[in-house]
Design an enzyme around this catalytic site. Structure first.
Site, PDB file in Angstrom:
ATOM      1  N   GLU A   1       0.809  -1.215   0.000  1.00 26.40           N
ATOM      2  CA  GLU A   1       0.000   0.000   0.000  1.00 26.40           C
ATOM      3  C   GLU A   1       0.847   1.273   0.000  1.00 26.40           C
ATOM      4  O   GLU A   1       0.446   2.286  -0.555  1.00 26.40           O
ATOM      5  CB  GLU A   1      -0.934   0.010   1.210  1.00 26.40           C
ATOM      6  CG  GLU A   1      -1.931   1.151   1.201  1.00 26.40           C
ATOM      7  CD  GLU A   1      -3.131   0.897   2.100  1.00 26.40           C
ATOM      8  OE1 GLU A   1      -3.681   1.870   2.620  1.00 26.40           O
ATOM      9  OE2 GLU A   1      -3.515  -0.285   2.275  1.00 26.40           O
ATOM     10  N   LYS A   2       2.015   1.200   0.616  1.00 21.97           N
ATOM     11  CA  LYS A   2       2.862   2.394   0.701  1.00 21.97           C
ATOM     12  C   LYS A   2       4.324   1.974   0.749  1.00 21.97           C
ATOM     13  O   LYS A   2       4.633   0.816   1.086  1.00 21.97           O
ATOM     14  CB  LYS A   2       2.483   3.262   1.899  1.00 21.97           C
ATOM     15  CG  LYS A   2       2.325   2.509   3.199  1.00 21.97           C
ATOM     16  CD  LYS A   2       1.794   3.403   4.294  1.00 21.97           C
ATOM     17  CE  LYS A   2       0.314   3.583   4.214  1.00 21.97           C
ATOM     18  NZ  LYS A   2      -0.471   2.400   4.579  1.00 21.97           N
TER      19      LYS A   2
ATOM     20  N   ARG B   1      -5.764   0.468  12.631  1.00 23.79           N
ATOM     21  CA  ARG B   1      -7.133   0.745  12.181  1.00 23.79           C
ATOM     22  C   ARG B   1      -8.057  -0.433  12.503  1.00 23.79           C
ATOM     23  O   ARG B   1      -8.795  -0.927  11.656  1.00 23.79           O
ATOM     24  CB  ARG B   1      -7.152   1.051  10.682  1.00 23.79           C
ATOM     25  CG  ARG B   1      -6.337   2.285  10.308  1.00 23.79           C
ATOM     26  CD  ARG B   1      -6.195   2.421   8.803  1.00 23.79           C
ATOM     27  NE  ARG B   1      -5.259   3.471   8.442  1.00 23.79           N
ATOM     28  CZ  ARG B   1      -5.602   4.656   7.972  1.00 23.79           C
ATOM     29  NH1 ARG B   1      -6.875   4.945   7.786  1.00 23.79           N
ATOM     30  NH2 ARG B   1      -4.693   5.549   7.654  1.00 23.79           N
TER      31      ARG B   1
ATOM     32  N   ASP C   1      -7.583  -4.588   5.294  1.00 23.96           N
ATOM     33  CA  ASP C   1      -8.959  -4.129   5.465  1.00 23.96           C
ATOM     34  C   ASP C   1      -9.573  -3.929   4.084  1.00 23.96           C
ATOM     35  O   ASP C   1      -8.916  -4.156   3.066  1.00 23.96           O
ATOM     36  CB  ASP C   1      -9.020  -2.837   6.289  1.00 23.96           C
ATOM     37  CG  ASP C   1      -8.168  -1.712   5.722  1.00 23.96           C
ATOM     38  OD1 ASP C   1      -7.884  -1.732   4.503  1.00 23.96           O
ATOM     39  OD2 ASP C   1      -7.785  -0.815   6.481  1.00 23.96           O
TER      40      ASP C   1
END
Length: 655
Positions: A7-8, A321, A103
């Protein structure tokens, strides 16, 4: 070639290190038969209305509703270069391992790329709860099949498309209707943001309409065998309101005189209850944000950023999260490793850790209550406290204390309620005797508000018939207090516990165990967006709704601003994730609802209650236009008492 899609960049570097992918290349890291690449969050975004037709560039009621038959996405200009790299790597990959956040949004970030780039090969899923080496190796040895997590993608797509349909159509609809009624601002409507805004508007209304009422309390200072304690006067039933307060000063004065004349109070009855309070569970994100708002004065986005840094940069805590406060039973085996890491991180803990009972298995270890993620806890990897900022360290210590509390006994105490009689007046006293400090002792500071002194006092030894001397009687003049403005932490809590605000018993029951408004991953950005748009104003820790916010809530349909309705939508997204509802059925239902709203409201004339300018950032009063040397500007209507000003900005007609 096996391609890991992260994702990053920071996430990509951590995974690449474990995989041995150390050779740097443009936008990726290369290893033996493995390449690790990364996004920068969402590389793609849902196409704007004009992508579906040039006519949609201008805002017109005649063009509504806009409901795409075939949904389109576009590459964000800022991330176009990285998209080209990923597209090339996907064309060469034989297997893709999705390694984005665990997620539904993380799933969507990766799956949209696979779909747009027409990747058709095998897909696996790396499901990470922490980015330390041990957790990555464990997850690599237990890769999920891509099919197992695919429903998360449809759930995220459903959320994205519903947000688009509501945001684009209703923002245009109510902005255009507002202009017809003389309001020249943009009325931005969102599936989650508008019900969230409603919570603050409702609190503001409650504060504005509140009428303070005087009442009186009588505090009686007693003693028995030389030990003092405090009792409170109980007004007769005919002289009190529904909250038990005395509203008649004469009645309270008479009671004071009667008690003084009586000289002594007799114990009529005693009732003692034993309480055992379990240690607090590890944090989920909402609870962490709520506590950090109250204890540290942090905004919810600031808390999320810090929690993300503790997870990504410092490797000190697990995935932030999370919507779950429980831990898998299997993680109990990692307790010694976590303790060792904590001791290496902070040697000052040596004595405290030695006093804990590592064999205690608290209620936190419960597989049945673990969702896709578990509670936020320290990792098995030591961290460098010197590299943390002061706020990062404070948040880390809060997370750590909640974990360590699992290895301390229950907090045990006796609470005694005493009823006394003095003349014809009744008194009551409450005492608390702590038997086992437990988790409220050495390591953990209670997160609840401190009790009033008279409720936590230690009572003398009393029994029925004991005579207690009256040492002093105090008549206190009080006033009922207005509700307090919401803080960001209060708003997060209200968003999560929205069931309490819903009156329909069937709806309340449905919502009782759901996530409420928004998700752990989105609530902070929703609040930040409302602040950035000027709908919410922040004064120190307090949130207040602007004039534009009150206007919006006045004119939008009740269902759009109803917290219960958006929570039901979130429940539908969970149904998609569980495979019990299809993406197409959900989106079609949303499109049909939007069409009905446009048909109903498009022909109506709105009555805009507020046509004022912005709200003063200093005192929250309305502002008016004034002319200055450099042109017009907003000035507080209370000038010169308040000298708040704001520049005049033109609203861009875009939701």
């Amino acid at each position: 070639m096996r391609l890991f899609l992260c994702e990053k960049p920071s996430q990509g570097r951590d995974i690449a290190k474990v995989l041995g992918a150390s050779r740097r290349s443009n936008g990726c890291l290369i290893g033996p038969e493995t390449i690790v690449t990364w996004c920068f969050g969402h590389l793609l975004e849902t196409a704007p209305p004009e992508a579906y037709g040039e006519q949609f560039k201008s805002w017109s009621l005649d063009h509504l509703p806009i409901t795409p038959a075939q949904w389109q996405v576009e590459v964000k200009p800022k991330t176009a270069a990285q998209f080209k790299i990923i597209k090339r790597l996907l064309s060469e990959a034989t297997t893709v391992v999705i390694a984005t956040d665990a997620d539904r949004e993380g799933e969507m970030i990766a799956r949209e790329l696979l779909e747009l780039c027409k990747y058709r090969g095998p897909v696996q899923r790396l499901w990470l709860s922490a980015l330390n080496e041990t957790s990555i190796r464990r997850a690599l040895s237990a890769l999920k099949s891509g099919q197992e997590t695919f429903p998360l993608y449809h759930s995220a797509l459903a959320r994205s498309r519903a947000d688009w349909l509501i945001g684009m159509n209703l923002s245009r609809l109510f902005t255009l209707l507002g202009r017809q009624a003389g309001y020249d601002g943009v009325l931005s409507v969102g599936r989650v943001q508008t019900p969230t805004l409603r919570l603050v508007v409702d609190r503001d209304r409650a504060i504005a309409s509140f009428v303070s009422v005087p009442y009186w309390e009588v505090e009686v200072h007693l003693s028995s065998m030389g030990q003092p304690f405090i009792a409170s006067w109980l007004p007769p039933s005919l002289g009190q309101d529904e909250a038990g307060r005395c509203l008649h000063q004469t009645l309270a004065r008479q009671a004071v005189q009667t008690i003084i004349d009586g000289c002594a109070a007799t114990v009529l009855s005693l009732q003692t209850e034993h309480f055992r309070e379990a240690p607090p569970l590890p944090f989920d994100l909402s609870t962490l944000q709520e506590i950090c708002s109250r204890k540290l004065g942090l905004g919810v986005q600031e808390t999320l950023n810090i929690a993300q840094a503790l997870y990504e940069t410092h490797k000190a805590t697990t995935y932030p999260r999370s919507d779950c406060r429980y831990l898998p039973a299997s993680m109990f085996d990692e307790v010694p490793a976590v303790f060792d890491a904590l001791l290496k991180t902070d040697p000052v803990l040596r004595h405290a850790l030695a006093s804990l009972d590592r064999s205690l298995r608290s209620r936190a270890w419960n597989d049945a209550k673990v969702t896709a993620h578990h509670g936020i806890i320290p990792t098995t990897e030591s961290a460098n406290l010197a590299r943390m900022s002061e706020l990062e360290r404070q948040v880390y210590e809060l997370i750590r204390s909640h974990y360590l509390a699992q290895f301390l006994p229950h907090h045990e105490f006796d609470r005694t309620q005493v009823e006394l009689e003095c003349g014809a007046e009744r008194l009551t006293a409450v005492g608390k005797q702590i038997l086992v400090p437990g988790w409220k002792g050495l390591l953990y500071e209670n997160t609840e508000e401190d009790e009033p002194n008279y409720k936590s006092q230690v009572l003398p030894v009393l029994q029925q018939g004991t005579q207690c001397a009256v040492d002093d009687v105090e008549l206190k003049s009080m006033r009922t207090a207005a509700p307090k403005p919401l803080t960001e932490g209060d708003l997060i809590k209200a968003m999560k516990n929205v069931a309490k605000l819903v009156n329909d018993p069937r709806l309340k029951q449905k919502l009782r165990d759901t996530t409420g408004i928004g998700t752990e991953a989105t609530r902070a950005s929703i609040i930040k967006g409302l602040i950035d748009r000027g709908y919410l104003l922040k004064k120190k820790r307090a949130l207040m709704a602007s004039a534009a916010a009150h206007t919006l809530i006045e004119v939008v349909p009740i269902a759009v601003a109803d917290p219960g309705m958006t929570a039901i939508w979130e429940q539908a997204l969970d149904e998609i994730e569980a495979g019990r509802l299809t993406l197409d059925a959900f989106v079609a239902k949303q499109a049909n609802w939007i069409t009905q709203l446009v048909e109903h409201y498009g022909s109506l004339t709105l009555s805009i209650p507020i046509k004022a300018g912005p709200t003063c950032p200093m005192c929250n009063a309305s502002m008016i236009k004034r002319k200055g040397k450099s042109g017009p500007f907003w000035s507080c209507s209370r000038y010169p008492d308040c000298k708040g000003t704001a520049p005049i900005k033109k609203d861009t007609p875009r939701p």
